[in-house]
Design a protein around this motif. Structure first.
Motif, PDB file in Angstrom:
ATOM      1  N   THR A 541       0.879  -1.163   0.000  1.00  0.00           N
ATOM      2  CA  THR A 541       0.000   0.000   0.000  1.00  0.00           C
ATOM      3  C   THR A 541       0.918   1.214   0.000  1.00  0.00           C
ATOM      4  OG1 THR A 541      -1.747  -1.137   1.224  1.00  0.00           O
ATOM      5  CG2 THR A 541      -1.788   1.261   1.247  1.00  0.00           C
ATOM      6  N   VAL A 542       0.803   2.035  -1.022  1.00  0.00           N
ATOM      7  CA  VAL A 542       1.774   3.105  -1.263  1.00  0.00           C
ATOM      8  C   VAL A 542       1.051   4.443  -1.351  1.00  0.00           C
ATOM      9  CG1 VAL A 542       3.634   3.915  -2.770  1.00  0.00           C
ATOM     10  CG2 VAL A 542       3.169   1.464  -2.570  1.00  0.00           C
ATOM     11  N   VAL A 543       1.652   5.466  -0.755  1.00  0.00           N
ATOM     12  CA  VAL A 543       1.108   6.821  -0.811  1.00  0.00           C
ATOM     13  C   VAL A 543       2.098   7.714  -1.548  1.00  0.00           C
ATOM     14  CG1 VAL A 543       0.420   8.843   0.528  1.00  0.00           C
ATOM     15  CG2 VAL A 543      -0.244   6.564   1.292  1.00  0.00           C
ATOM     16  N   GLY A 544       1.596   8.486  -2.512  1.00  0.00           N
ATOM     17  CA  GLY A 544       2.437   9.413  -3.247  1.00  0.00           C
ATOM     18  C   GLY A 544       1.606  10.435  -3.986  1.00  0.00           C
ATOM     19  N   GLU A 545       2.288  11.311  -4.687  1.00  0.00           N
ATOM     20  CA  GLU A 545       1.622  12.377  -5.433  1.00  0.00           C
ATOM     21  C   GLU A 545       1.624  12.055  -6.920  1.00  0.00           C
ATOM     22  OE1 GLU A 545       2.151  17.144  -6.503  1.00  0.00           O
ATOM     23  OE2 GLU A 545       3.275  16.246  -4.865  1.00  0.00           O
ATOM     24  N   VAL A 546       0.484  12.240  -7.574  1.00  0.00           N
ATOM     25  CA  VAL A 546       0.380  11.982  -8.999  1.00  0.00           C
ATOM     26  C   VAL A 546       1.141  13.061  -9.764  1.00  0.00           C
ATOM     27  CG1 VAL A 546      -1.170  11.719 -10.971  1.00  0.00           C
ATOM     28  CG2 VAL A 546      -1.862  10.865  -8.707  1.00  0.00           C
ATOM     29  N   ILE A 547       2.143  12.642 -10.531  1.00  0.00           N
ATOM     30  CA  ILE A 547       2.978  13.568 -11.292  1.00  0.00           C
ATOM     31  C   ILE A 547       2.437  13.786 -12.688  1.00  0.00           C
ATOM     32  CG2 ILE A 547       5.276  13.908 -12.276  1.00  0.00           C
ATOM     33  CD1 ILE A 547       6.398  12.352  -9.909  1.00  0.00           C
ATOM     34  N   MET A 587      -6.281  14.955 -11.712  1.00  0.00           N
ATOM     35  CA  MET A 587      -5.557  14.018 -10.854  1.00  0.00           C
ATOM     36  C   MET A 587      -4.124  14.482 -10.579  1.00  0.00           C
ATOM     37  SD  MET A 587      -7.285  11.607  -9.611  1.00  0.00           S
ATOM     38  CE  MET A 587      -5.824  10.834  -8.959  1.00  0.00           C
ATOM     39  N   VAL A 588      -3.543  15.224 -11.493  1.00  0.00           N
ATOM     40  CA  VAL A 588      -2.161  15.678 -11.306  1.00  0.00           C
ATOM     41  C   VAL A 588      -2.083  16.569 -10.065  1.00  0.00           C
ATOM     42  CG1 VAL A 588      -0.261  16.999 -12.289  1.00  0.00           C
ATOM     43  CG2 VAL A 588      -1.636  15.519 -13.758  1.00  0.00           C
ATOM     44  N   GLY A 589      -1.184  16.216  -9.163  1.00  0.00           N
ATOM     45  CA  GLY A 589      -1.039  16.959  -7.912  1.00  0.00           C
ATOM     46  C   GLY A 589      -1.799  16.353  -6.747  1.00  0.00           C
ATOM     47  N   GLN A 590      -2.698  15.412  -7.024  1.00  0.00           N
ATOM     48  CA  GLN A 590      -3.454  14.768  -5.951  1.00  0.00           C
ATOM     49  C   GLN A 590      -2.578  13.746  -5.220  1.00  0.00           C
ATOM     50  OE1 GLN A 590      -6.439  15.425  -4.919  1.00  0.00           O
ATOM     51  NE2 GLN A 590      -7.442  16.544  -6.577  1.00  0.00           N
ATOM     52  N   THR A 591      -2.818  13.585  -3.913  1.00  0.00           N
ATOM     53  CA  THR A 591      -2.162  12.535  -3.143  1.00  0.00           C
ATOM     54  C   THR A 591      -3.000  11.275  -3.259  1.00  0.00           C
ATOM     55  OG1 THR A 591      -1.230  14.149  -1.615  1.00  0.00           O
ATOM     56  CG2 THR A 591      -1.285  11.855  -0.893  1.00  0.00           C
ATOM     57  N   LEU A 592      -2.354  10.182  -3.635  1.00  0.00           N
ATOM     58  CA  LEU A 592      -3.077   8.955  -3.965  1.00  0.00           C
ATOM     59  C   LEU A 592      -2.525   7.792  -3.152  1.00  0.00           C
ATOM     60  CD1 LEU A 592      -5.267   8.112  -6.073  1.00  0.00           C
ATOM     61  CD2 LEU A 592      -3.393   7.415  -7.565  1.00  0.00           C
ATOM     62  N   GLU A 593      -3.431   6.980  -2.630  1.00  0.00           N
ATOM     63  CA  GLU A 593      -3.040   5.731  -1.976  1.00  0.00           C
ATOM     64  C   GLU A 593      -3.373   4.586  -2.916  1.00  0.00           C
ATOM     65  OE1 GLU A 593      -3.520   4.953   2.380  1.00  0.00           O
ATOM     66  OE2 GLU A 593      -5.024   3.513   1.670  1.00  0.00           O
ATOM     67  N   VAL A 594      -2.381   3.728  -3.158  1.00  0.00           N
ATOM     68  CA  VAL A 594      -2.515   2.660  -4.145  1.00  0.00           C
ATOM     69  C   VAL A 594      -2.224   1.319  -3.494  1.00  0.00           C
ATOM     70  CG1 VAL A 594      -1.727   1.783  -6.369  1.00  0.00           C
ATOM     71  CG2 VAL A 594      -1.720   4.248  -5.935  1.00  0.00           C
ATOM     72  N   ASP A 595      -3.120   0.358  -3.680  1.00  0.00           N
ATOM     73  CA  ASP A 595      -2.877  -1.031  -3.282  1.00  0.00           C
ATOM     74  C   ASP A 595      -2.527  -1.819  -4.533  1.00  0.00           C
ATOM     75  OD1 ASP A 595      -3.428  -0.786  -0.527  1.00  0.00           O
ATOM     76  OD2 ASP A 595      -5.573  -0.901  -0.915  1.00  0.00           O
ATOM     77  N   GLY A 596      -1.338  -2.404  -4.554  1.00  0.00           N
ATOM     78  CA  GLY A 596      -0.916  -3.154  -5.730  1.00  0.00           C
ATOM     79  C   GLY A 596       0.285  -4.010  -5.429  1.00  0.00           C
ATOM     80  N   VAL A 597       0.897  -4.525  -6.479  1.00  0.00           N
ATOM     81  CA  VAL A 597       2.038  -5.436  -6.362  1.00  0.00           C
ATOM     82  C   VAL A 597       3.224  -4.820  -7.080  1.00  0.00           C
ATOM     83  CG1 VAL A 597       2.924  -7.726  -6.914  1.00  0.00           C
ATOM     84  CG2 VAL A 597       0.527  -7.443  -6.255  1.00  0.00           C
TER      85      VAL A 597
END
Length: 620
Positions: A541-547, A587-597
């Motif tokens: 589970t990763v948190v980051g900003e959409v570039i 979406m650009v600039g939004q903070t997003l939490e992603v569940d993935g592999v």
């Protein structure tokens, strides 16, 4: 041998390219169901990112590239030939030291084999001359029925300060007659021949003038579509903001599309080294032109302004400053429709070989194809400005942080040797050194023009000079909410108003000081940097900003909140409408939490098999 960090065009594994991941892989944009099966290559092996230029498909030519993708083209960036298969393109200076060994080692080159899969090659403001073998590769490309689009600019658009601009590079000779331009080696004699000849004239019956002209209202002498292969359909006056025209030497091979009309009033560009405008009107030659040379084709325009957009990707090579490009693609004088028309024509093979029939009328020869002012160089073979601060246009190890080809760049390191310093540590560094510093913002300094940061303990302070692009968001005078926030800033140690400072800022961002998700996102969420370092196959589970988008609309780029590291996120089909920046620019600039592999997408660290994406707001 200087090793520069140009990532390979089609490398298939990270391998030794890990150190160069800031610029890896070379971008590619693909169409959806409307794929027309044709490929357009944008070359950066010989320039296009020097000085204020940023002519790359994910930078200030992104509007152009995206429009081509919408027309069904696959658009790729071309960087050179990975001769030793190490995953990066190595530039070796074979111009100032023109030995056979250097020429054989230089990988930032054009070969016919490397570009033959494309239908069109775009050469945008090439600022490094072509070798004789590269010119032969371009001739072979055209002989195979392909097309080349030459995008030039005004004379002395010597953006990397190496004494060459695109008008000279494309013509095949320098404006100067000095013996220093009889280079030898793989280049041969590149001195001004004193006549309207040279490689471009020999191959296509046309040459770029060495003029420099302004006409922001737009050149309005648009040739009838019936006379110019239908290419001016839907085309209006075309902006010229410091540009060049061309001279037609063989009207059976070249013809103009756009000229200055009698109602136009072009003038000398302010910084022109000579009169700038030689004849005026149609006698100045076409601003936009085409050529038919045997099976293949070419198109030409004398300015990048009506094609570019205001979204530069890279920093300047000479000083690391943020570039400023013009929103020409949407300007009233844009060449957007014209450019699409030209690419469509260039990508379509046709059997006729010259303009010499009623179906394909000849052009008009330019009365004086080489003005007396063009016979030698008013700058006496010198660059338009003297390189300073240790910058050497032939040595990529001197390129500044964030520039294309630099030793460091966004995602590869944080600059200043890769270490984030405290304010106290930065104070101990000598002036003139590039550093990255983290400190708490305390107050505005000199109104909106600077701010102060301090160590968390408040024992040491440092001024940060704010360039204009940073003042709205970071000046405590304009945005009081930044007081108390932690700032990470990259720039040069200096002195401002008599106090130790950071100036010439190349990157600035607010950070929260944590390395993981912490209070940002769900419990157990990790940072993008942690995800990047994780093994493939690891659920995260990763948190980051959409570039921005990647391979639109199929993926996005997610950046770390506290550093410049990023990963790609491959989007499932039901996620693209909402989360792809191509479909939802908000979406650009939004903070997003992603569940993935953890995986690799386009050979770059990624998250795939994504089960959920959530926009979150609990991050600083």
């Amino acid at each position: 041998m200087k090793r520069i960090l140009f990532a390979g065009l089609l490398a298939t594994s990270l391998g030794s390219a890990q150190a160069y991941q800031w610029n890896y892989p070379a971008p590619i944009k693909t169409p959806g169901s409307n794929d027309n099966g044709k490929v357009v290559l944008f070359d950066v092996s010989h320039g296009g990112t020097e000085g204020n230029a940023d002519w790359v498909i994910d930078g200030a030519f992104s509007d152009f590239a995206d429009a081509l993708v919408a027309e069904g083209y696959t658009v790729q960036e071309y960087r050179g030939v990975d001769k030793n298969s190490d995953g990066v393109i190595q530039f070796v200076d074979d111009y100032t030291t023109p030995t056979t060994a250097n020429s054989n080692a230089n990988e930032a080159v054009i070969t016919y084999t490397a570009i033959s899969h494309a239908d069109v090659l775009v050469l945008a403001e090439s600022n490094r001359p072509f070798t004789q073998s590269e010119l032969q590769a371009l001739e072979n490309f055209v002989a195979a029925g392909k097309g080349i689009f030459f995008v030039a600019d005004h004379y002395n658009a010597d953006r990397n300060l190496n004494t060459w601009d695109s008008t000279e590079v494309f013509n095949g000779y320098n404006r100067s007659t000095l013996s220093q331009f009889n280079v030898g080696g793989s280049y041969g004699d590149l001195r001004n021949p004193g006549t309207a000849s040279g490689w471009l004239a020999q191959e296509f019956g046309i040459r770029f003038r060495f003029n420099a002209i302004d006409w922001h209202s737009g050149a309005s002498g648009i040739e009838p579509a019936s006379q110019v292969e239908g290419l001016t359909t839907g085309v209006g006056p075309v902006l010229m903001a410091g540009g060049a025209t061309l001279a037609i030497t063989d009207p059976n091979r070249a013809k103009g599309l756009v000229y200055f009309s009698t109602s136009d009033s072009p003038s000398r560009w302010t910084h022109a080294v000579d009169s700038g405008l030689y004849f005026g009107g149609t006698a100045e030659g076409p601003y936009v032109a085409i050529a038919k040379s045997g099976p293949g084709k070419a198109a030409f325009i004398g300015d990048s302004s009506p094609i570019e957009d205001a979204s530069p990707k890279y920093k300047r090579q000479d000083n690391g400053n943020t570039k400023s490009t013009y929103p020409g693609w949407t300007d009233a004088g844009n060449a957007a429709q014209l450019s699409i028309n030209l690419i469509d024509w260039l990508a379509t093979p046709e059997s006729y070989t010259q303009f010499n029939s009623s179906a394909h009328p000849a052009g008009t020869a330019t009365p004086t194809p080489m003005a007396s002012e063009e016979l030698d160089d008013p700058d006496n073979g010198q660059p338009w400005n003297t390189p300073s601060g240790g910058y050497n246009p032939w040595d990529a190890s001197t390129f500044d942080y964030g520039a294309y080809g630099a030793p460091d760049g966004p995602g590869g390191s944080t600059g200043g040797g890769g270490e984030v310093l405290s304010v106290s540590e930065a104070l101990a560094e000598p002036t003139g050194i590039t550093v990255t510093v983290s400190g708490v913002i305390t107050q505005a300094i000199n109104g909106e023009y600077a701010l102060e940061i301090e160590d968390s303990a408040g024992s040491a302070t440092l001024y940060v000079k704010l360039d204009s692009q940073y003042r709205n968001d970071f000046s405590p005078q304009n945005n009081p909410s930044v007081i108390g926030e932690t700032l990470q800033v990259s720039g040069e140690r200096d002195v401002y108003m008599g106090e130790p400072s950071i100036e010439y800022v190349t990157d600035m961002q607010l950070v929260d000081g944590s390395s993981g998700g912490g209070s940002c996102g769900s419990s157990g969420a990790v940072s993008v940097s942690d995800a990047y370092a994780s093994s493939q196959g690891t659920p995260l589970t990763v948190v980051g900003e959409v570039i921005g988008g990647v391979n639109d609309p199929y993926a996005l780029e997610l950046g770390d909140l506290n550093s410049s590291t990023s990963v790609y996120v491959k989007l499932e089909s039901d996620q693209r409408a909402e989360y792809s920046p191509a479909n939802n620019p908000a979406m650009v600039g939004q903070t997003l939490e992603v569940d993935g592999v953890r995986d690799l997408y386009m050979s770059y660290p990624s998250l795939e098999s994504v089960s959920s994406l959530t926009v979150i707001s609990n991050c600083p």
